[in-house]
Design a protein around this motif. Structure first.
Motif, PDB file in Angstrom:
ATOM      1  N   PRO A   1       0.807  -1.232   0.000  1.00 38.16           N
ATOM      2  CA  PRO A   1       0.000   0.000   0.000  1.00 38.16           C
ATOM      3  C   PRO A   1       0.837   1.277   0.000  1.00 38.16           C
ATOM      4  O   PRO A   1       0.431   2.288  -0.583  1.00 38.16           O
ATOM      5  CB  PRO A   1      -0.853  -0.110   1.277  1.00 38.16           C
TER       6      PRO A   1
ATOM      7  N   ASN B   1       3.781   1.615  -1.488  1.00 38.03           N
ATOM      8  CA  ASN B   1       4.220   1.735  -2.878  1.00 38.03           C
ATOM      9  C   ASN B   1       3.106   2.292  -3.754  1.00 38.03           C
ATOM     10  O   ASN B   1       3.333   3.185  -4.594  1.00 38.03           O
ATOM     11  CB  ASN B   1       4.668   0.361  -3.391  1.00 38.03           C
ATOM     12  N   ASP B   2       1.904   1.790  -3.571  1.00 37.92           N
ATOM     13  CA  ASP B   2       0.760   2.239  -4.367  1.00 37.92           C
ATOM     14  C   ASP B   2       0.486   3.722  -4.134  1.00 37.92           C
ATOM     15  O   ASP B   2       0.141   4.463  -5.073  1.00 37.92           O
ATOM     16  CB  ASP B   2      -0.474   1.410  -4.004  1.00 37.92           C
ATOM     17  N   LEU B   3       0.665   4.176  -2.908  1.00 35.65           N
ATOM     18  CA  LEU B   3       0.458   5.595  -2.578  1.00 35.65           C
ATOM     19  C   LEU B   3       1.543   6.464  -3.188  1.00 35.65           C
ATOM     20  O   LEU B   3       1.249   7.451  -3.881  1.00 35.65           O
ATOM     21  CB  LEU B   3       0.460   5.766  -1.055  1.00 35.65           C
TER      22      LEU B   3
ATOM     23  N   ARG C   1       1.591   6.261  -7.081  1.00 34.55           N
ATOM     24  CA  ARG C   1       0.280   6.475  -7.697  1.00 34.55           C
ATOM     25  C   ARG C   1      -0.100   5.338  -8.656  1.00 34.55           C
ATOM     26  O   ARG C   1      -0.447   5.562  -9.815  1.00 34.55           O
ATOM     27  CB  ARG C   1       0.246   7.825  -8.407  1.00 34.55           C
ATOM     28  N   SER C   2      -0.015   4.133  -8.132  1.00 37.74           N
ATOM     29  CA  SER C   2      -0.425   2.918  -8.851  1.00 37.74           C
ATOM     30  C   SER C   2       0.370   2.682 -10.133  1.00 37.74           C
ATOM     31  O   SER C   2      -0.134   2.067 -11.081  1.00 37.74           O
ATOM     32  CB  SER C   2      -1.934   2.961  -9.166  1.00 37.74           C
ATOM     33  N   ASP C   3       1.614   3.155 -10.178  1.00 39.11           N
ATOM     34  CA  ASP C   3       2.473   2.913 -11.336  1.00 39.11           C
ATOM     35  C   ASP C   3       2.752   1.410 -11.435  1.00 39.11           C
ATOM     36  O   ASP C   3       3.311   0.820 -10.507  1.00 39.11           O
ATOM     37  CB  ASP C   3       3.790   3.682 -11.155  1.00 39.11           C
ATOM     38  N   PRO C   4       2.379   0.758 -12.573  1.00 34.76           N
ATOM     39  CA  PRO C   4       2.560  -0.699 -12.673  1.00 34.76           C
ATOM     40  C   PRO C   4       4.019  -1.131 -12.613  1.00 34.76           C
ATOM     41  O   PRO C   4       4.331  -2.226 -12.114  1.00 34.76           O
ATOM     42  CB  PRO C   4       1.926  -1.042 -14.033  1.00 34.76           C
TER      43      PRO C   4
ATOM     44  N   GLN D   1       7.922  -3.893  -6.443  1.00 32.50           N
ATOM     45  CA  GLN D   1       7.419  -4.230  -5.113  1.00 32.50           C
ATOM     46  C   GLN D   1       7.082  -5.717  -5.016  1.00 32.50           C
ATOM     47  O   GLN D   1       7.398  -6.372  -4.025  1.00 32.50           O
ATOM     48  CB  GLN D   1       6.175  -3.388  -4.798  1.00 32.50           C
TER      49      GLN D   1
ATOM     50  N   MET E   1       5.056  -1.067  -9.000  1.00 36.54           N
ATOM     51  CA  MET E   1       4.439  -2.187  -8.289  1.00 36.54           C
ATOM     52  C   MET E   1       5.098  -3.505  -8.659  1.00 36.54           C
ATOM     53  O   MET E   1       5.183  -4.427  -7.835  1.00 36.54           O
ATOM     54  CB  MET E   1       2.939  -2.244  -8.587  1.00 36.54           C
TER      55      MET E   1
END
Length: 307
Positions: free
Chosen positions: A113, A115-117, A120-123, A129, A126
């Motif tokens: 979470p 990383n997602d923050l 900004r949900s960059d694939p 990650q 992620m």
């Protein structure tokens, strides 16, 4: 300040709520904590790891480079923690727990979470990650178990016992199915999705149950030291290695932020099943999880502005 508040509200508070539930339920019903740990190791984690590996968009060459970096990072961490534990006079069992709490950091239910923050949900971010999370899960449920169980049996037998564990087959089959693009029937993936979705809730509940057994007035000073090494020494070591090897951009940022995570709940789960003093591991996890709300926003700022 905004990032600090966002992380606290959207990561720390939800984690805290589930841990508190586990804590209260344990006080009331006196659950068998070792059974909860075995449930995680033999049921939840194999399904979780398989699905994440099977569905992840993995660049296997990048995966190799990241793993080589993480192996080097783990090797230096192992050396630092071994010398520190010897310096402060920990016994054999506590030295392993001290070391494991620094080798196994929370790249999953905390790191994902964050990383997602941050990204900004960059694939791509992620995917880095997921690679780190997979490495941590494999490392924790291989070396982590072997290091503790070898205290009561031979290291060879402990190693052989690892190959009998469901987590080994979850990792192996997940990687093979991903690499060769082997399809899995929808009913099977649906079933494993249910298992995967249970992971965060069950692992944090188990942590709360473990914390319920801690006498808070007697938290050991070495647990504070282990937490300091993890939260402060971890990102400093990552920063030095990333700078040495000229790693830049999102790869460097994601690695540094993830290595600043507190001790993984997995280290406490494994200790519950294999250690004579699982409360010591739970102390370190609890302290790290609480204090990381202060340290992680600073690491994020440094990572994004230096790399």
């Amino acid at each position: 300040m905004g990032e600090f508040i966002y992380i606290f509200n959207n990561v720390m508070i939800p984690i805290g709520i589930i841990v508190i539930i586990g804590y209260v339920v344990q006080l009331k019903y006196k659950l068998e904590r070792a059974t909860l740990a075995k449930l995680m190791i033999n049921y939840i984690m194999p399904g979780f790891v398989f699905m994440n590996l099977y569905e992840a968009d993995i660049d296997f060459m990048l995966l190799l480079y990241v793993i080589l970096f993480l192996i080097l990072y783990a090797g230096i961490t192992f050396l630092i923690c071994t010398l520190t534990a010897r310096w402060i006079g920990l016994n054999y069992g506590h030295s392993i727990l001290f070391r494991n709490s620094n080798l196994f950091y929370n790249a999953g239910n905390y790191g994902v979470p964050v990383n997602d923050l941050v990204f900004r949900s960059d694939p791509f971010a992620m995917s880095i990650q997921v690679m780190m999370m997979v490495f941590q899960n494999v490392f924790a449920f291989s070396y982590g178990i072997i290091s503790l169980s070898a205290e009561h049996t031979s290291k060879l037998r402990a190693l052989l016992n690892y190959f009998k564990m469901p987590i080994f087959y979850g990792v192996s089959i997940g990687l093979l199915f991903n690499y060769f693009s082997i399809g899995v029937p929808v009913p099977v993936t649906s079933a494993f999705d249910y298992i995967r979705n249970a992971m965060i809730a069950v692992v944090l509940f188990t942590l709360g149950a473990q914390i319920a057994g801690i006498k808070f007035k007697k938290i050991r000073s070495s647990a504070f030291l282990a937490t300091a090494v993890r939260l402060l020494g971890g990102p400093v070591l990552a920063f030095l290695l990333l700078s040495l090897f000229n790693v830049e951009g999102i790869v460097a940022q994601a690695i540094m932020i993830t290595t600043s995570m507190p001790a993984a709940v997995n280290s406490s789960i494994i200790a519950e099943a294999y250690s004579d003093d699982p409360e010591y591991a739970a102390e370190i996890v609890m302290l790290g999880t609480l204090l990381s709300a202060i340290t992680i926003p600073f690491v994020i700022y440094i990572a994004l502005n230096v790399f």
